[in-house]
Design a protein around this motif. Structure first.
Motif, PDB file in Angstrom:
ATOM      1  N   ASN A  64       0.832  -1.207   0.000  1.00 13.79           N
ATOM      2  CA  ASN A  64       0.000   0.000   0.000  1.00 13.79           C
ATOM      3  C   ASN A  64       0.865   1.255   0.000  1.00 13.79           C
ATOM      4  O   ASN A  64       0.528   2.253  -0.644  1.00 13.79           O
ATOM      5  CB  ASN A  64      -0.913   0.008   1.242  1.00 13.79           C
ATOM      6  CG  ASN A  64      -1.955  -1.093   1.202  1.00 13.79           C
ATOM      7  OD1 ASN A  64      -2.414  -1.484   0.137  1.00 13.79           O
ATOM      8  ND2 ASN A  64      -2.334  -1.597   2.373  1.00 13.79           N
ATOM      9  N   VAL A  65       1.983   1.200   0.714  1.00 13.28           N
ATOM     10  CA  VAL A  65       2.917   2.329   0.734  1.00 13.28           C
ATOM     11  C   VAL A  65       3.599   2.468  -0.629  1.00 13.28           C
ATOM     12  O   VAL A  65       3.731   3.570  -1.163  1.00 13.28           O
ATOM     13  CB  VAL A  65       3.976   2.150   1.845  1.00 13.28           C
ATOM     14  CG1 VAL A  65       4.974   3.305   1.823  1.00 13.28           C
ATOM     15  CG2 VAL A  65       3.308   2.038   3.210  1.00 13.28           C
ATOM     16  N   VAL A  66       4.016   1.332  -1.184  1.00 11.22           N
ATOM     17  CA  VAL A  66       4.685   1.345  -2.490  1.00 11.22           C
ATOM     18  C   VAL A  66       3.783   1.978  -3.552  1.00 11.22           C
ATOM     19  O   VAL A  66       4.239   2.753  -4.399  1.00 11.22           O
ATOM     20  CB  VAL A  66       5.075  -0.093  -2.916  1.00 11.22           C
ATOM     21  CG1 VAL A  66       5.555  -0.114  -4.368  1.00 11.22           C
ATOM     22  CG2 VAL A  66       6.156  -0.641  -1.988  1.00 11.22           C
ATOM     23  N   ASN A  67       2.508   1.681  -3.496  1.00 13.41           N
ATOM     24  CA  ASN A  67       1.574   2.169  -4.522  1.00 13.41           C
ATOM     25  C   ASN A  67       1.203   3.642  -4.372  1.00 13.41           C
ATOM     26  O   ASN A  67       0.753   4.263  -5.345  1.00 13.41           O
ATOM     27  CB  ASN A  67       0.291   1.330  -4.505  1.00 13.41           C
ATOM     28  CG  ASN A  67       0.495  -0.052  -5.088  1.00 13.41           C
ATOM     29  OD1 ASN A  67       1.174  -0.227  -6.084  1.00 13.41           O
ATOM     30  ND2 ASN A  67      -0.083  -1.062  -4.449  1.00 13.41           N
ATOM     31  N   THR A  68       1.368   4.193  -3.184  1.00 14.45           N
ATOM     32  CA  THR A  68       0.885   5.564  -2.957  1.00 14.45           C
ATOM     33  C   THR A  68       1.978   6.583  -2.635  1.00 14.45           C
ATOM     34  O   THR A  68       1.758   7.789  -2.825  1.00 14.45           O
ATOM     35  CB  THR A  68      -0.125   5.576  -1.791  1.00 14.45           C
ATOM     36  OG1 THR A  68       0.506   5.066  -0.598  1.00 14.45           O
ATOM     37  CG2 THR A  68      -1.332   4.694  -2.118  1.00 14.45           C
ATOM     38  N   HIS A  69       3.125   6.124  -2.172  1.00 15.45           N
ATOM     39  CA  HIS A  69       4.141   7.078  -1.714  1.00 15.45           C
ATOM     40  C   HIS A  69       4.857   7.752  -2.880  1.00 15.45           C
ATOM     41  O   HIS A  69       5.189   7.123  -3.894  1.00 15.45           O
ATOM     42  CB  HIS A  69       5.180   6.383  -0.843  1.00 15.45           C
ATOM     43  CG  HIS A  69       6.261   7.305  -0.365  1.00 15.45           C
ATOM     44  ND1 HIS A  69       6.066   8.276   0.589  1.00 15.45           N
ATOM     45  CD2 HIS A  69       7.571   7.411  -0.747  1.00 15.45           C
ATOM     46  CE1 HIS A  69       7.188   8.936   0.791  1.00 15.45           C
ATOM     47  NE2 HIS A  69       8.118   8.440   0.001  1.00 15.45           N
ATOM     48  N   GLU A  86       9.843  18.313  -7.028  1.00 18.65           N
ATOM     49  CA  GLU A  86       9.395  17.262  -7.945  1.00 18.65           C
ATOM     50  C   GLU A  86       9.057  16.025  -7.106  1.00 18.65           C
ATOM     51  O   GLU A  86       9.722  15.742  -6.106  1.00 18.65           O
ATOM     52  CB  GLU A  86      10.515  16.927  -8.946  1.00 18.65           C
ATOM     53  CG  GLU A  86      10.109  15.956 -10.024  1.00 18.65           C
ATOM     54  CD  GLU A  86      11.230  15.740 -11.033  1.00 18.65           C
ATOM     55  OE1 GLU A  86      12.066  14.843 -10.781  1.00 18.65           O
ATOM     56  OE2 GLU A  86      11.288  16.473 -12.037  1.00 18.65           O
ATOM     57  N   TYR A  87       8.004  15.318  -7.499  1.00 19.70           N
ATOM     58  CA  TYR A  87       7.584  14.144  -6.745  1.00 19.70           C
ATOM     59  C   TYR A  87       7.855  12.874  -7.559  1.00 19.70           C
ATOM     60  O   TYR A  87       7.409  12.760  -8.707  1.00 19.70           O
ATOM     61  CB  TYR A  87       6.101  14.243  -6.387  1.00 19.70           C
ATOM     62  CG  TYR A  87       5.818  15.324  -5.372  1.00 19.70           C
ATOM     63  CD1 TYR A  87       5.912  15.063  -4.009  1.00 19.70           C
ATOM     64  CD2 TYR A  87       5.484  16.615  -5.787  1.00 19.70           C
ATOM     65  CE1 TYR A  87       5.666  16.053  -3.072  1.00 19.70           C
ATOM     66  CE2 TYR A  87       5.242  17.617  -4.853  1.00 19.70           C
ATOM     67  CZ  TYR A  87       5.335  17.325  -3.501  1.00 19.70           C
ATOM     68  OH  TYR A  87       5.103  18.326  -2.578  1.00 19.70           O
ATOM     69  N   GLU A  88       8.600  11.970  -6.945  1.00 18.54           N
ATOM     70  CA  GLU A  88       8.973  10.728  -7.621  1.00 18.54           C
ATOM     71  C   GLU A  88       8.164   9.556  -7.028  1.00 18.54           C
ATOM     72  O   GLU A  88       8.362   9.194  -5.861  1.00 18.54           O
ATOM     73  CB  GLU A  88      10.467  10.445  -7.434  1.00 18.54           C
ATOM     74  CG  GLU A  88      11.375  11.529  -7.986  1.00 18.54           C
ATOM     75  CD  GLU A  88      12.843  11.246  -7.696  1.00 18.54           C
ATOM     76  OE1 GLU A  88      13.126  10.327  -6.875  1.00 18.54           O
ATOM     77  OE2 GLU A  88      13.700  11.937  -8.273  1.00 18.54           O
ATOM     78  N   PRO A  89       7.269   8.973  -7.814  1.00 18.72           N
ATOM     79  CA  PRO A  89       6.478   7.843  -7.306  1.00 18.72           C
ATOM     80  C   PRO A  89       7.376   6.646  -6.984  1.00 18.72           C
ATOM     81  O   PRO A  89       8.214   6.244  -7.794  1.00 18.72           O
ATOM     82  CB  PRO A  89       5.525   7.516  -8.463  1.00 18.72           C
ATOM     83  CG  PRO A  89       5.477   8.775  -9.280  1.00 18.72           C
ATOM     84  CD  PRO A  89       6.847   9.376  -9.166  1.00 18.72           C
ATOM     85  N   LEU A  90       7.194   6.101  -5.800  1.00 20.12           N
ATOM     86  CA  LEU A  90       7.973   4.934  -5.389  1.00 20.12           C
ATOM     87  C   LEU A  90       7.653   3.733  -6.281  1.00 20.12           C
ATOM     88  O   LEU A  90       8.533   2.931  -6.588  1.00 20.12           O
ATOM     89  CB  LEU A  90       7.658   4.597  -3.923  1.00 20.12           C
ATOM     90  CG  LEU A  90       8.450   3.469  -3.268  1.00 20.12           C
ATOM     91  CD1 LEU A  90       9.945   3.773  -3.268  1.00 20.12           C
ATOM     92  CD2 LEU A  90       7.968   3.245  -1.839  1.00 20.12           C
ATOM     93  N   LEU A  91       6.413   3.638  -6.700  1.00 20.16           N
ATOM     94  CA  LEU A  91       5.998   2.508  -7.531  1.00 20.16           C
ATOM     95  C   LEU A  91       6.778   2.466  -8.840  1.00 20.16           C
ATOM     96  O   LEU A  91       7.135   1.385  -9.319  1.00 20.16           O
ATOM     97  CB  LEU A  91       4.504   2.591  -7.822  1.00 20.16           C
ATOM     98  CG  LEU A  91       3.915   1.467  -8.681  1.00 20.16           C
ATOM     99  CD1 LEU A  91       4.127   0.103  -8.021  1.00 20.16           C
ATOM    100  CD2 LEU A  91       2.443   1.715  -8.955  1.00 20.16           C
ATOM    101  N   ASP A  92       7.058   3.641  -9.420  1.00 19.33           N
ATOM    102  CA  ASP A  92       7.809   3.674 -10.683  1.00 19.33           C
ATOM    103  C   ASP A  92       9.194   3.055 -10.501  1.00 19.33           C
ATOM    104  O   ASP A  92       9.681   2.332 -11.380  1.00 19.33           O
ATOM    105  CB  ASP A  92       7.945   5.121 -11.177  1.00 19.33           C
ATOM    106  CG  ASP A  92       6.629   5.685 -11.697  1.00 19.33           C
ATOM    107  OD1 ASP A  92       5.656   4.906 -11.807  1.00 19.33           O
ATOM    108  OD2 ASP A  92       6.576   6.901 -11.978  1.00 19.33           O
ATOM    109  N   GLU A  98      11.901  -4.114 -11.026  1.00 11.81           N
ATOM    110  CA  GLU A  98      11.304  -5.412 -11.338  1.00 11.81           C
ATOM    111  C   GLU A  98      11.612  -5.825 -12.781  1.00 11.81           C
ATOM    112  O   GLU A  98      11.974  -6.974 -13.052  1.00 11.81           O
ATOM    113  CB  GLU A  98       9.791  -5.357 -11.136  1.00 11.81           C
ATOM    114  CG  GLU A  98       9.082  -6.664 -11.465  1.00 11.81           C
ATOM    115  CD  GLU A  98       7.575  -6.519 -11.480  1.00 11.81           C
ATOM    116  OE1 GLU A  98       6.875  -7.558 -11.466  1.00 11.81           O
ATOM    117  OE2 GLU A  98       7.073  -5.373 -11.527  1.00 11.81           O
ATOM    118  N   SER A  99      11.489  -4.881 -13.707  1.00  6.74           N
ATOM    119  CA  SER A  99      11.781  -5.169 -15.114  1.00  6.74           C
ATOM    120  C   SER A  99      13.239  -5.560 -15.304  1.00  6.74           C
ATOM    121  O   SER A  99      13.558  -6.482 -16.062  1.00  6.74           O
ATOM    122  CB  SER A  99      11.449  -3.943 -15.977  1.00  6.74           C
ATOM    123  OG  SER A  99      10.077  -3.651 -15.931  1.00  6.74           O
ATOM    124  N   ALA A 100      14.141  -4.866 -14.595  1.00  7.52           N
ATOM    125  CA  ALA A 100      15.570  -5.162 -14.700  1.00  7.52           C
ATOM    126  C   ALA A 100      15.874  -6.551 -14.150  1.00  7.52           C
ATOM    127  O   ALA A 100      16.643  -7.323 -14.745  1.00  7.52           O
ATOM    128  CB  ALA A 100      16.380  -4.108 -13.959  1.00  7.52           C
TER     129      ALA A 100
END
Length: 217
Positions: A64-69, A86-92, A98-100
């Motif tokens: 939940n934190v990963v998706n919203t922070h 600037e706001y950097e989404p943790l999910l990105d 994950e892709s790497a």
């Protein structure tokens, strides 16, 4: 001579009965041993499944934190002297990691790649993000409150004692440990109990949750 023969036959009957009694006792002992191994296996499976489920609860809450922070990053100062944020989404960051991981390890499952990505990203981001540690701590505390019910449920599903179990977080290993017990009842035959009733404990340990070391939980 006839009396001797009759005595021989009587002795043979007694010997046969005695032999059957010995065989019966041996079968009961074998049954007891088999039941011990069965109960031990039940407790082991219950402990392993419960430790995995408990670890899953941690990731569920943290997700939940990963998706919203979003990390607040100051990238400069405008002409009025105000910070440019600037706001950097943790999910990105997690999805990129994950892709790497998935690309470098083709045999890995998408779930395993995601879990590894969460661990790596949080381990690096928690020390450098002033708002993230408190959110992770809150998520972990929420997980802590939810672990006992799910552990109890999993143990009961696997025929363990749902009222007599333990779970702990192993700080040296960053894993969740579950100790489950299975109740063993010794075989009783004709009023004779072979052995004693007892609880058979087994230990299960979940996978490493590496980012917890950075969180201070």
């Amino acid at each position: 001579m006839k009396k001797y023969i009759k005595n021989e036959r009587g002795s043979g009957v007694i010997l046969t009965i005695f032999s059957f009694a010995i065989v019966g006792i041996m079968l009961i002992i074998v049954l007891n041993v088999a039941m011990v191994f069965t109960k031990k296996e039940q407790a082991s499976i219950a402990a392993e499944h419960a430790s995995l489920a408990a670890t899953g609860i941690v990731y569920e809450k943290v997700d939940n934190v990963v998706n919203t922070h979003e990390k607040k990053v100051v990238i400069g100062i405008d002409e009025d002297g105000n910070e440019i944020i600037e706001y950097e989404p943790l999910l990105d960051k997690v999805l990129a990691m994950e892709s790497a991981i998935y690309a470098s390890s083709p045999g890995i499952s998408s779930n395993e790649a995601y879990i590894q990505a969460v661990n790596q990203v949080l381990s690096s981001e928690i020390p450098d993000d002033e708002d993230l540690p408190s959110k992770i701590t809150a998520a972990l505390n929420s997980a802590k409150m939810s672990i006992s019910p799910i552990v109890q449920h999993i143990i009961a599903e696997n025929y363990g004692k749902e009222t007599d179990y333990e779970w702990n977080f192993l700080h040296g290993e960053n894993r969740i440990e579950v100790i489950a017990k299975s109740e063993f009842e010794a075989v009783n035959h004709n009023g004779i109990t072979f052995g004693s009733d007892s609880d058979i404990p087994q230990r299960g340990i979940g996978p490493v949750i590496s980012f917890i070391e950075q969180s201070g939980w």
